[in-house]
Design an enzyme around this catalytic site. Structure first.
Site, PDB file in Angstrom:
ATOM      1  N   SER A   1       0.849  -1.197   0.000  1.00 11.06           N
ATOM      2  CA  SER A   1       0.000   0.000   0.000  1.00 11.06           C
ATOM      3  C   SER A   1       0.885   1.248   0.000  1.00 11.06           C
ATOM      4  O   SER A   1       1.660   1.447  -0.936  1.00 11.06           O
ATOM      5  CB  SER A   1      -0.969  -0.039   1.182  1.00 11.06           C
TER       6      SER A   1
ATOM      7  N   ASP B   1     -18.817 -13.850 -13.005  1.00 12.97           N
ATOM      8  CA  ASP B   1     -18.093 -14.932 -12.338  1.00 12.97           C
ATOM      9  C   ASP B   1     -17.679 -16.024 -13.314  1.00 12.97           C
ATOM     10  O   ASP B   1     -16.570 -16.542 -13.260  1.00 12.97           O
ATOM     11  CB  ASP B   1     -18.973 -15.505 -11.220  1.00 12.97           C
TER      12      ASP B   1
ATOM     13  N   ASP C   1     -14.473 -16.695 -16.608  1.00  9.66           N
ATOM     14  CA  ASP C   1     -13.177 -17.378 -16.587  1.00  9.66           C
ATOM     15  C   ASP C   1     -13.331 -18.888 -16.685  1.00  9.66           C
ATOM     16  O   ASP C   1     -12.354 -19.623 -16.590  1.00  9.66           O
ATOM     17  CB  ASP C   1     -12.395 -17.014 -15.322  1.00  9.66           C
TER      18      ASP C   1
ATOM     19  N   ASP D   1     -16.731 -19.637  -9.221  1.00 17.96           N
ATOM     20  CA  ASP D   1     -15.959 -19.742  -7.985  1.00 17.96           C
ATOM     21  C   ASP D   1     -15.989 -18.472  -7.146  1.00 17.96           C
ATOM     22  O   ASP D   1     -15.186 -18.309  -6.226  1.00 17.96           O
ATOM     23  CB  ASP D   1     -14.503 -20.087  -8.313  1.00 17.96           C
TER      24      ASP D   1
ATOM     25  N   ASP E   1      -9.056  -4.612  -5.642  1.00 15.93           N
ATOM     26  CA  ASP E   1      -8.646  -3.676  -4.593  1.00 15.93           C
ATOM     27  C   ASP E   1      -9.649  -2.539  -4.491  1.00 15.93           C
ATOM     28  O   ASP E   1      -9.936  -1.849  -5.469  1.00 15.93           O
ATOM     29  CB  ASP E   1      -7.255  -3.128  -4.901  1.00 15.93           C
TER      30      ASP E   1
ATOM     31  N   HIS F   1      -7.879  -5.040  -0.921  1.00 16.32           N
ATOM     32  CA  HIS F   1      -6.751  -4.380  -0.254  1.00 16.32           C
ATOM     33  C   HIS F   1      -6.458  -5.121   1.050  1.00 16.32           C
ATOM     34  O   HIS F   1      -6.821  -4.688   2.143  1.00 16.32           O
ATOM     35  CB  HIS F   1      -7.078  -2.915   0.006  1.00 16.32           C
TER      36      HIS F   1
END
Length: 914
Positions: free
Chosen positions: A244, A313, A316, A320, A486, A524
């Site tokens: 960070s 979702d 890909d 999951d 993030d 994050h």
């Protein structure tokens, strides 16, 4: 060999310095030798490097040597206490440094897992008497490995980084670097605060400059001098690790002082620091201006997050709860937001978004483009947050949200949006230095009279200089990692910086010295996937042995999914499920760079096409689909509940993964390879939808004599038998013979599956005959005790035999009476091996539910319920799921049928593999 380090030389030097009063010992010695030094090639140590050509031993051991013995101190811990360094020993202006304490810590001390070490604490005095001092921490192990690690800070800092931490996102159970023999250090960036979101320190110029990075250089010079003083030799390697703000610290350091470190790790770096804070302000203005019309409570925020996850979702290949194909998902922003809009655009409660709230989502999502001015290093953009691509700004996977009220406090507090709190502090103390300033009136795109000040602050605090050639030239290496979800520091700003590196230095140079990993699902330090991997070992192997990191394996640290793995893919690649094997195992994913249109479906027909099939009430039907308009019409061809010719029409709306929303009470239509259509149609009574399964190509038998050889076989069957308000699961075996006769068998003990036996006692018999008018087979039942016959009998339904890539998939539509209807799916009774049915499935149930399922070897997940699988149980071709989702499924050519276990609520779910 090692350079001789006689302790008498060190102590003699200290004795020679003692008469100098406050600038004692180390002070004179460091000053006389040119100041502090560290790893890399910057100089200035107690003992200068031997001249070229001398017989002195090399600084590094030959690669075939065993690991060197640890270095032991030549000065005791106590001898460091009270020592001072003059300002001349530090590379930036200060009033010198003082060791305030040096405490021996024994391996056996309570609560100490770090081994024997010397805990050093000290201060670096400011030039400005109004500025606070820099507090620093240094830890010197009794058995030193000749490496140092500088740890960066976090947030607005103000809290001492004491150097005892473990590697951030490191492997579980790995000891902290100090326990492994590294000398470690950190500081508080030159001010002390009780909270890392307290920005008041920045009202002082020296404190702000220290926070911007100057404290790091000062601390490093002092720490390296003390390391040299204690051990009598310089480090072989020096590393910087930060997350960070600490990631910004690491990158900013090597941009300014490229020779001090050999390698850095920058996790989720706040490198575009000023852009981040300006973005914080923009989000606050969207939330709170206009009377808070754009503010979203937690319920609405979760609504957005759920819609994004449902849409993306599966892009890909795996369901999951991780959005990995972020850029394809980004193409779905418009339809996702359209699906969430309240009627008329006015706020109508927690089930939809007003136009003002949609504008807030777009503000969070979109990059901030600075067209009127530039930040440091010519930066004109701050990346947006991937809120519509899997980032979670509220809910159980993060500690943050958008606040609890429409009107923020001044200054903002923890009751306000987390993003806005830091932006408000930044405007008040970094820029305007007016603690009562109303940040909602500050325009990030046009700061007016504060434009020059914003640029000045940017030059102090940002780490966006792309010219890392000096760092790379001496062998410096960088590992960057950023979560694509993030919610605090935009990964898109880090991506922008990486691209600028490539534009400045060329792809080859960047590939030689940088590894940039992006992690789907990672927030994050939060999110649905938090990676554990040994980044320090990867960096050391690269710097010290020349072993460049490739695709690593990250282990998930999230409690509910702990232990699942994913490949750690280098940007711009992302992990795509290969379609078979466990979805929790990295080996079943490939790092790919493909970005396709998520709304495109290769399984759609090329022109308007009719599909033939049936539904859960035994109704025979046809479905007409026009791919040009996505208009569909469902026509009932034969039914005991409604008239033949009854139609339902609507328009399909793309959801991605070849799935489409319909007008059939929530039914999702899915197009699968081989001409399979799974969907639903409004039930004939009672509301909701009933699942339908239909085929683009079906088996016909209009010739004389009739021939069934191409489709004759022994099958397993799963289905549902529906009566008046009741439903019963069906599981059996069945033989379809060459003449078109059939016989069902059920186990006499369980009433379910059995190995087909023509002598079975629980049996149904009959035959099928082709009806050219309906393009289906009429099905007649005959006496269960008689022989096979193709005459007489009672009309009891029909059979549609789909041809999927030429292979038969029979569908038995039961219509015995108005109170006894149903559907049965047939699949060959032959061994089914683990892996053959692997993949992601769109599912439709007789309860009127559309959901997802995954099969991965021995694991099954249906609608979020996980179960272990046993193949060929109880008979070949049947897969048994355990108590996690009790039942059985059969599979044939991309079509799956799941039936509940005996004693459970009757359930039949049909599935089509994506």
């Amino acid at each position: 060999m090692r350079t001789p380090r006689p302790s008498s030389m060190i102590r003699a030097a200290f004795r020679a310095c003692r008469p100098l009063g406050t600038a004692i010992g180390i002070s004179l010695l460091v000053a006389a030798c040119g100041g502090g030094g560290g790893g890399g090639s910057s100089g200035g140590f107690f003992f200068p490097a031997p001249p070229a050509g001398s017989n002195a031993p090399p600084d590094t051991d030959p690669p075939d040597n065993p690991p060197p013995a640890p270095v032991v101190p030549v000065l005791s811990c106590a001898e460091l206490a009270g020592k001072s360094l003059p300002a001349s020993a530090i590379g930036l202006p200060t009033q010198g440094a003082t060791v305030t304490s040096a405490t021996p810590v024994a391996a056996g001390d309570a609560g100490n897992p770090m081994g024997d070490y010397c805990r050093v604490r000290g201060t670096i005095q400011p030039v400005d008497p109004a500025s606070q001092a820099i507090d620093f921490a240094l830890n010197l192990p009794e058995k030193w490995n000749r490496k140092t690690i500088h740890f960066g800070g976090g947030g607005f800092d103000g809290v001492l980084i004491d150097g005892t931490e473990t590697i951030r996102f490191g492997p579980a159970g790995k000891p902290a670097p100090l326990a492994l023999g590294y000398a470690t250090y950190g500081d508080d960036s030159g001010h002390q605060a009780s909270s890392i979101t307290d920005g008041r320190f920045a009202a002082n110029d020296e404190q702000l400059a220290n926070y911007g990075g100057l404290s790091l250089k000062k601390t490093r010079d002092v720490a390296q001098a003390l390391v040299l003083a204690r051990y009598g030799v310089k480090p072989k390697k020096a590393y910087f690790l930060g997350t960070s703000t600490g990631g910004r610290d690491a990158l900013g350091y090597v941009q300014r002082w490229p020779l001090d470190y050999d390698g850095i790790i920058a996790n989720e770096p706040a490198l575009n620091y000023t852009g981040t804070r300006l973005s914080n302000v923009a989000v606050g203005r969207a939330l709170y201006n206009n009377g808070g019309a754009g503010w979203m409570n937690v319920a609405k925020t979760l609504l957005v997050q759920k819609a994004a996850m449902q849409a993306c979702d599966k892009l890909d290949g795996a369901a999951d709860n991780i959005v990995s194909n972020v850029e394809s998902c980004r193409q779905l922003n418009a339809p996702i937001l359209a699906s969430l809009r309240c009627s008329g655009g006015l706020d109508a409660g927690d089930t939809c978004l007003s136009d003002a709230q949609i504008a807030t989502v777009r503000t969070i999502e979109s990059p901030l483009e600075f067209t009127n001015y530039a930040l440091a290093n010519g930066v004109r953009r701050a990346g947006g947050y991937n809120l519509l691509e899997g980032a979670l700004v509220a809910g159980p996977y993060t500690t943050r949200d958008l606040g609890t009220r429409k009107v923020p406090a001044n200054p903002a507090t923890s009751a306000d949006a987390n993003m806005y709190v830091t932006g408000d502090q930044w405007v008040k103390y970094f820029v305007t230095r007016i603690d009562s300033f109303d940040t909602l009136g500050f325009d990030p795109l046009d700061p007016a009279g504060y434009t020059a000040r914003v640029a000045e602050v940017s030059a102090l605090t940002d780490a966006t200089n792309p010219d890392l050639a000096p760092f790379f030239a001496h062998g410096g290496r960088i590992i960057m990692l950023h979560g694509l979800a993030d919610e605090v520091i935009s990964p898109n700003s880090t991506i922008d910086y990486y691209r600028q590196l490539v534009a400045t230095l060329g792809q080859a140079a960047v590939d030689e010295s940088v590894r940039f990993y992006t992690v789907p699902g990672m927030g994050h330090g939060t999110g649905v996937f938090i990676p554990n991997w040994d980044s320090l070992a990867a960096l050391e192997g690269w710097v010290e042995e020349g072993l460049a990191p490739a695709t690593g394996v990250a282990v998930d640290a999230v409690a509910g999914t702990y232990g699942r793995t994913r490949p750690l893919c280098r940007f711009p690649s992302w992990p795509k499920y290969r379609g078979s094997g466990s979805v929790d195992a990295a080996v079943n994913y490939s790092c790919v760079t493909e970005v396709g249109d998520p709304l495109a479906c290769p399984n759609l027909p090329a022109a308007a096409t009719a599909y033939k099939g049936g539904n859960g009430f035994g109704e025979e039907l046809s479905v007409q689909v026009d791919p040009a308009t996505m208009a569909y019409t469902v026509t009932i061809d034969a039914s005991l509940q409604r008239a033949a010719g009854t139609q339902r029409s609507g328009t399909l709306v793309a959801q991605g993964q070849c799935s489409y929303a319909s007008a059939e009470s929530g039914a999702v239509f899915s197009f699968s390879p081989g001409g399979v259509l799974l969907g639903g149609v409004n039930a004939p009574a009672g509301g909701g939808f009933t699942p339908l399964l239909a085929f683009q190509t079906t088996f016909e038998n209009a010739a004389t004599p009739t021939v069934f050889n191409p489709v004759a076989n022994i099958f397993n069957a799963v289905g549902v038998q529906q009566g008046t308000g009741t439903a019963a699961a069906h599981a059996s075996s069945v033989r379809l013979r060459n003449a078109g006769t059939f016989q069902y068998c059920r186990d006499p003990a369980t009433g379910r599956f059995m190995a087909y036996d023509p002598s079975c006692t629980q049996t149904e018999k009959g035959y099928i005959s082709y009806n050219a008018a309906r393009n289906a087979f009429d099905l007649r039942t005959t006496s269960p005790t008689g022989g096979a016959t193709t005459t007489g009998g009672t009309l009891a339904g029909s059979m549609v035999i789909g041809l999927v890539n030429g292979s038969a998939v029979p569908l038995h539509l039961v219509r015995e009476s108005a109170t006894n209807t149903g559907l049965r799916l047939l699949a060959p009774q032959q061994s089914l091996t683990a892996g053959a049915a692997d993949g992601s499935y769109a599912m439709a149930s007789v309860q009127g539910e559309s959901r997802e399922a995954t099969v991965a070897g021995g694991a099954f997940n249906l609608g979020g319920a996980a179960a272990a699988l046993s193949y060929d149980t109880p008979v070949p071709g049947v897969v048994q799921a355990d108590a996690g989702r009790p039942g059985n499924f059969i599979f044939t050519h991309g079509v799956l049928g799941f039936v509940s276990a005996s004693g459970t609520a009757a359930a039949l779910e049909l599935g089509a593999r994506h």
